[in-house]
Design a protein around this motif. Sequence first.
Motif, PDB file in Angstrom:
ATOM      1  N   MET A   1       0.823  -1.189   0.102  1.00  8.19           N
ATOM      2  CA  MET A   1      -0.072   0.061  -0.031  1.00  8.19           C
ATOM      3  C   MET A   1       0.844   1.270   0.144  1.00  8.19           C
ATOM      4  N   LEU A   2       0.496   2.214  -0.835  1.00 12.09           N
ATOM      5  CA  LEU A   2       1.310   3.252  -1.160  1.00 12.09           C
ATOM      6  C   LEU A   2       0.940   4.428   0.099  1.00 12.09           C
ATOM      7  N   SER A   3       1.903   5.219   0.423  1.00 13.46           N
ATOM      8  CA  SER A   3       1.398   6.526   1.526  1.00 13.46           C
ATOM      9  C   SER A   3       0.905   7.607   0.561  1.00 13.46           C
ATOM     10  N   GLN A   4       0.240   8.558   1.199  1.00 11.81           N
ATOM     11  CA  GLN A   4      -0.409   9.709   0.610  1.00 11.81           C
ATOM     12  C   GLN A   4       0.481  10.842   0.560  1.00 11.81           C
ATOM     13  N   PRO A   5       0.309  11.300  -0.885  1.00 11.49           N
ATOM     14  CA  PRO A   5       1.437  12.136  -1.101  1.00 11.49           C
ATOM     15  C   PRO A   5       1.446  13.442  -0.259  1.00 11.49           C
ATOM     16  N   PRO A   6       2.590  14.164  -0.091  1.00  6.39           N
ATOM     17  CA  PRO A   6       2.516  15.453   0.753  1.00  6.39           C
ATOM     18  C   PRO A   6       1.605  16.253   0.310  1.00  6.39           C
ATOM     19  N   VAL A   7       0.958  17.321   1.038  1.00  3.46           N
ATOM     20  CA  VAL A   7       0.123  18.185   0.875  1.00  3.46           C
ATOM     21  C   VAL A   7       0.592  19.126  -0.253  1.00  3.46           C
ATOM     22  N   TRP A   8       1.805  19.785  -0.189  1.00  2.00           N
ATOM     23  CA  TRP A   8       2.424  20.669  -1.210  1.00  2.00           C
ATOM     24  C   TRP A   8       2.536  19.965  -2.449  1.00  2.00           C
ATOM     25  N   PHE A   9       2.749  18.379  -2.612  1.00  2.00           N
ATOM     26  CA  PHE A   9       2.754  17.720  -3.865  1.00  2.00           C
ATOM     27  C   PHE A   9       1.033  17.879  -4.447  1.00  2.00           C
ATOM     28  N   ILE A  10       0.233  17.506  -3.482  1.00  3.55           N
ATOM     29  CA  ILE A  10      -1.145  17.610  -3.865  1.00  3.55           C
ATOM     30  C   ILE A  10      -1.643  18.954  -4.361  1.00  3.55           C
ATOM     31  N   LEU A  11      -1.467  20.010  -3.821  1.00  6.30           N
ATOM     32  CA  LEU A  11      -1.470  21.046  -4.155  1.00  6.30           C
ATOM     33  C   LEU A  11      -1.226  21.559  -5.527  1.00  6.30           C
ATOM     34  N   ILE A  12       0.106  21.265  -6.053  1.00  5.33           N
ATOM     35  CA  ILE A  12       0.887  21.384  -7.093  1.00  5.33           C
ATOM     36  C   ILE A  12       0.045  20.486  -8.036  1.00  5.33           C
ATOM     37  N   ALA A  13      -0.131  19.263  -7.942  1.00  8.97           N
ATOM     38  CA  ALA A  13      -0.776  18.210  -8.927  1.00  8.97           C
ATOM     39  C   ALA A  13      -2.246  18.967  -9.194  1.00  8.97           C
ATOM     40  N   PHE A  14      -3.042  19.569  -8.059  1.00 16.89           N
ATOM     41  CA  PHE A  14      -4.211  20.017  -8.472  1.00 16.89           C
ATOM     42  C   PHE A  14      -4.393  21.216  -9.264  1.00 16.89           C
ATOM     43  N   ILE A  15      -3.439  22.417  -9.224  1.00 19.10           N
ATOM     44  CA  ILE A  15      -3.235  23.222  -9.801  1.00 19.10           C
ATOM     45  C   ILE A  15      -2.833  22.938 -11.461  1.00 19.10           C
ATOM     46  N   ALA A  16      -1.886  21.950 -11.477  1.00 16.83           N
ATOM     47  CA  ALA A  16      -1.337  21.477 -12.826  1.00 16.83           C
ATOM     48  C   ALA A  16      -2.650  20.840 -13.673  1.00 16.83           C
ATOM     49  N   ALA A  17      -3.402  20.180 -13.047  1.00 16.01           N
ATOM     50  CA  ALA A  17      -4.624  19.447 -13.562  1.00 16.01           C
ATOM     51  C   ALA A  17      -5.648  20.684 -13.896  1.00 16.01           C
ATOM     52  N   LEU A  18      -6.114  21.315 -12.833  1.00 13.57           N
ATOM     53  CA  LEU A  18      -7.201  22.390 -13.205  1.00 13.57           C
ATOM     54  C   LEU A  18      -6.809  23.392 -14.006  1.00 13.57           C
ATOM     55  N   GLY A  19      -5.642  24.027 -13.824  1.00 20.87           N
ATOM     56  CA  GLY A  19      -5.296  25.128 -14.552  1.00 20.87           C
ATOM     57  C   GLY A  19      -5.447  24.752 -16.082  1.00 20.87           C
ATOM     58  N   PRO A  20      -4.759  23.732 -16.830  1.00 24.75           N
ATOM     59  CA  PRO A  20      -4.999  23.619 -18.267  1.00 24.75           C
ATOM     60  C   PRO A  20      -6.332  23.508 -18.502  1.00 24.75           C
ATOM     61  N   LEU A  21      -7.421  22.591 -17.623  1.00 24.15           N
ATOM     62  CA  LEU A  21      -8.958  22.422 -18.030  1.00 24.15           C
ATOM     63  C   LEU A  21      -9.682  23.699 -18.061  1.00 24.15           C
ATOM     64  N   VAL A  22      -9.370  24.761 -17.295  1.00 21.68           N
ATOM     65  CA  VAL A  22     -10.055  26.027 -17.028  1.00 21.68           C
ATOM     66  C   VAL A  22      -9.601  26.429 -18.528  1.00 21.68           C
ATOM     67  N   PHE A  23      -8.402  26.759 -18.748  1.00 22.04           N
ATOM     68  CA  PHE A  23      -7.699  27.618 -19.815  1.00 22.04           C
ATOM     69  C   PHE A  23      -8.341  26.867 -21.158  1.00 22.04           C
ATOM     70  N   PHE A  24      -8.324  25.582 -21.270  1.00 22.34           N
ATOM     71  CA  PHE A  24      -9.026  25.139 -22.655  1.00 22.34           C
ATOM     72  C   PHE A  24     -10.502  25.419 -22.454  1.00 22.34           C
ATOM     73  N   HIS A  25     -11.239  25.342 -21.516  1.00 23.53           N
ATOM     74  CA  HIS A  25     -12.799  25.688 -21.547  1.00 23.53           C
ATOM     75  C   HIS A  25     -12.890  27.173 -21.786  1.00 23.53           C
ATOM     76  N   GLU A  26     -12.288  28.099 -21.333  1.00 19.97           N
ATOM     77  CA  GLU A  26     -12.478  29.360 -21.655  1.00 19.97           C
ATOM     78  C   GLU A  26     -11.839  29.805 -22.948  1.00 19.97           C
ATOM     79  N   LEU A  27     -10.834  28.965 -23.148  1.00 23.47           N
ATOM     80  CA  LEU A  27     -10.334  29.315 -24.640  1.00 23.47           C
ATOM     81  C   LEU A  27     -11.451  28.899 -25.879  1.00 23.47           C
ATOM     82  N   GLY A  28     -12.100  27.953 -25.644  1.00 27.21           N
ATOM     83  CA  GLY A  28     -13.570  27.609 -26.382  1.00 27.21           C
ATOM     84  C   GLY A  28     -14.211  28.724 -26.367  1.00 27.21           C
TER      85      GLY A  28
END
Length: 377
Positions: free
Chosen positions: A1-28
């Motif tokens: 079983m894997l351990s949970q990623p640290p909070v700082w990593f989760i925040l970076i990953a969330f921004i890295a995922a959400l940012g492009p999605l929002v950009f692509f949505h608004e770009l449409g």
Amino acid sequence: MLSQPPVWFILIAFIAALGPLVFFHELGHYVVARVFGVGAESFSIGFGREVAGWTDKRGTRWKVGWLPLGGYVKFVGDLNPVSMPGEEKEDLSVEQRRRAFHCRPVWQRFLIVLAGPAANFLLAILIFATFYVAYGRPETPAVIGPVIANSAADHAGLKAGDRIISINGSATRYFQDIQAVTSLRPNYSVDLVYERGSQLRRVPVRLGSEQRLDEFGQKYVVGLLGVRPPQLVYKRLSVFEAVPAACGATANVTKMMVEIIGQIVTGERSPKELGGPLRMAQVAGQRASLGWSDFVYLIALFSINLGFINLLPVPMLDGGHLALYTVEAVQRRPVSLRAQEWAFRSGLAFLLALLIFTTLNDLGSFGLWESVGRLIG
């Protein structure tokens, strides 16, 4: 079983995922508006105080807000980022009227708004198609290999070599189709059609269920038929094959989302399964820690989710605007500004309530309420 990623990593990953999605949505929205000659005052990724930005030669302010939980395009004539009209048409200058969003025909406004969710579906299609070209698509035939003893399939009399044609009316061309249909229906009674030799047979099946743990120890329940494939088959597709296959995959994921919401509304699933931003952030961090391919695949799922949610007929969302434009087209006059204002207020109240509810669900899934209960007890 894997351990949970640290909070700082989760925040970076969330921004890295959400940012492009929002950009692509608004770009449409932005691209289709440009096609129709609509001007944009600002294009923002995130809300709140501007962190960075620049103004292009057309006068559009491109900026990044400090709160990376969404974004917007503010068109000429808008009162605010949700595209409510700020001025009556007769108060606009000739140049403003020429470029204002609310001065465009209703069919153009409809397409501009629709382009945002469509861009999210398009992004998912591009990601799926890339995976199918690079790694292949799972195309294991829907033929039963080993049957698990005392399982739903065993009790229904299914045998190795049977080909499952459909479950509850959903065609099962590939083995993953079987898994997709059954996993959403723990302990359901379903109608199953299968082929044995040259004969088609129909049998009612009571699916089983199983509680599983993911790589990070989190529990989830799936429905089980109790069959395994003879062997897994993957096929690398050409670009011309990959695009329609990716369209089909995107449609299937969307259909699953509709089914899950329907199950929650009818009480077949617990509303506690609804997740919010906190759970999305956690999942983004977990997938990112497993590797870039898992993370990119998750972005495709998030993109479909964002496109689907925005099509719901809720004021403040794109679907709410589309509903108002449909009413306008039918009655041949715009919905009154007062009615729009009340619609957007009710939509905002609904979305805030949903955000609070899903956040409480997220905190519960993290074990917060159990910890508080132990402290109080």
